[in-house]
Design an enzyme around this catalytic site. Structure first.
Site, mmCIF file in Angstrom:
data_model
loop_
_atom_site.group_PDB
_atom_site.id
_atom_site.type_symbol
_atom_site.label_atom_id
_atom_site.label_comp_id
_atom_site.label_asym_id
_atom_site.label_seq_id
_atom_site.Cartn_x
_atom_site.Cartn_y
_atom_site.Cartn_z
ATOM 1 N N ARG A 111 -16.744 -6.291 -1.468
ATOM 2 C CA ARG A 111 -15.618 -6.727 -0.642
ATOM 3 C C ARG A 111 -14.270 -6.401 -1.280
ATOM 4 O O ARG A 111 -13.358 -5.922 -0.607
ATOM 5 C CB ARG A 111 -15.716 -8.233 -0.388
ATOM 6 C CG ARG A 111 -14.638 -8.811 0.542
ATOM 7 C CD ARG A 111 -14.824 -8.355 1.978
ATOM 8 N NE ARG A 111 -14.147 -7.099 2.299
ATOM 9 C CZ ARG A 111 -14.552 -6.272 3.245
ATOM 10 N NH1 ARG A 111 -15.641 -6.522 3.934
ATOM 11 N NH2 ARG A 111 -13.881 -5.157 3.487
ATOM 12 N N LYS B 298 9.218 -4.290 -0.018
ATOM 13 C CA LYS B 298 8.486 -5.132 0.940
ATOM 14 C C LYS B 298 6.984 -4.858 0.801
ATOM 15 O O LYS B 298 6.344 -4.270 1.670
ATOM 16 C CB LYS B 298 8.970 -4.856 2.364
ATOM 17 C CG LYS B 298 10.432 -5.244 2.568
ATOM 18 C CD LYS B 298 10.937 -4.844 3.943
ATOM 19 C CE LYS B 298 12.407 -5.197 4.099
ATOM 20 N NZ LYS B 298 12.966 -4.741 5.388
ATOM 21 N N LYS C 171 24.032 -5.451 -2.517
ATOM 22 C CA LYS C 171 23.836 -5.673 -1.089
ATOM 23 C C LYS C 171 24.925 -6.589 -0.536
ATOM 24 O O LYS C 171 25.796 -7.051 -1.272
ATOM 25 C CB LYS C 171 22.433 -6.244 -0.848
ATOM 26 C CG LYS C 171 21.326 -5.273 -1.288
ATOM 27 C CD LYS C 171 19.951 -5.862 -1.156
ATOM 28 C CE LYS C 171 19.484 -5.908 0.286
ATOM 29 N NZ LYS C 171 19.224 -4.555 0.818
ATOM 30 N N GLU D 56 25.113 -1.052 -0.607
ATOM 31 C CA GLU D 56 24.776 -1.119 0.821
ATOM 32 C C GLU D 56 26.051 -1.261 1.639
ATOM 33 O O GLU D 56 26.899 -2.102 1.340
ATOM 34 C CB GLU D 56 23.874 -2.322 1.061
ATOM 35 C CG GLU D 56 23.510 -2.550 2.522
ATOM 36 C CD GLU D 56 22.751 -3.852 2.706
ATOM 37 O OE1 GLU D 56 21.507 -3.817 2.708
ATOM 38 O OE2 GLU D 56 23.401 -4.909 2.833
ATOM 39 N N ASP E 78 23.250 1.034 6.169
ATOM 40 C CA ASP E 78 22.362 0.001 6.691
ATOM 41 C C ASP E 78 22.518 -0.184 8.193
ATOM 42 O O ASP E 78 23.592 -0.516 8.684
ATOM 43 C CB ASP E 78 22.637 -1.324 5.975
ATOM 44 C CG ASP E 78 21.642 -2.405 6.367
ATOM 45 O OD1 ASP E 78 20.436 -2.110 6.384
ATOM 46 O OD2 ASP E 78 22.083 -3.528 6.654
#
Length: 277
Positions: free
Chosen positions: A98, A133, A165, A195, A216
């Site tokens: 598995r 992510k 950011k 960004e 962005d």
């Protein structure tokens, strides 16, 4: 392409999670001396990734198990094709089944998605990269799968590079202040990415001598203007709302990099099975 020591650590933790006190069913049913042969089979078309990682699963369980590669990572397979043969202790093949499948299915799903994106912009001088992510604990394996599929990696973690950011800028006060403060406190080898969400912020980032500027959630027309304004003074990265349908249009306008969260955050696992014969 991947750190084997970290890969072993990931697999050990996963094995402990899956059978901290053994495998109740297999330990009762299967004789200690039983030997079997099993095939891994692709149940759908796609790009294979993770075979060396699956091999680690069985090697850690039993170093006498033989894991034979029929296909290699990066190969495109069709439904029904065999990709590996496993020979050895029936008990340990069943115990590793598995986990080995979970890993290779997810990594192959990522590689297949990356391959589709890479094919979409074949011939352009634009790189498609992943993001952070990723599944917690599996980043190294997932980013390896992205490369197997023909795309590239963004930073691996927060230590790799500076990425300023929107919330950083709001907290500090301006792009210029943020870049200046960072530059005074980093090594000369560290890149600074900023960004931006509009052309005014783009000009600020250029004037601050940012190495990389992330555009962005800009539409194609605004990105086209950004490419002209920047005029190769910084690397331009397109990000946000990137889909396989939009990617070619982004590459056509001349951005250097396109970051795609979809490569890892919501990919469908490739269907692969293991069958004892």
């Amino acid at each position: 392409m991947y750190n084997k020591f970290l890969a072993e650590k990931i697999i050990k933790n996963a094995l402990i999670e899956d059978m901290n006190y053994g495998d109740t069913t297999t330990d009762i049913l299967i004789d200690e001396h039983s030997i079997s042969e099993a095939f891994m089979i692709a149940k759908e078309e796609g790009v294979i990734a993770g075979l060396p990682i699956a091999e680690i699963v069985f090697r850690l369980l039993d170093n006498k198990i033989a894991f034979q590669f029929i296909k290699e990572d990066g190969e495109h397979v069709k439904k029904g094709e065999q990709i590996a043969i496993i020979k050895g202790s029936t008990k340990n093949i069943l115990k590793g089944e598995r986990l080995a499948l979970n890993i290779i299915q997810r990594m192959s799903g990522i590689a297949s998605k990356a391959s589709a994106y890479a094919d979409r912009i074949n011939g352009y001088n634009t790189k498609i990269v992943d993001t952070r992510k990723t599944t917690p604990g599996l980043r190294m394996l997932e980013k390896y799968a992205v490369r197997v599929g023909g795309c590239f990696n963004h930073r691996f973690n927060l230590s790799d590079a500076v990425m300023i950011k929107d919330n950083h800028i709001k907290a500090v006060g301006s792009i210029e202040k943020a870049v200046d403060r960072v530059r005074k406190n980093i090594a000369h080898t560290t890149k600074i990415e900023v960004e931006v969400t509009n052309l005014k912020e783009l000009e600020e980032a250029i004037n601050a001598n940012a190495d990389i500027i992330m555009l962005d959630n800009m539409d194609i027309e605004t990105m086209k203007k950004a490419v002209a304004i920047t005029n190769r003074r910084a690397i331009l990265e397109a990000s946000g709302n990137v889909t396989i349908e939009r990617i070619k249009g982004m590459a056509e306008i001349g951005v250097d990099v396109i970051s795609v969260g979809e490569l890892t955050h919501s990919v469908k696992a490739m269907d692969i099975s293991l069958m004892i014969i």
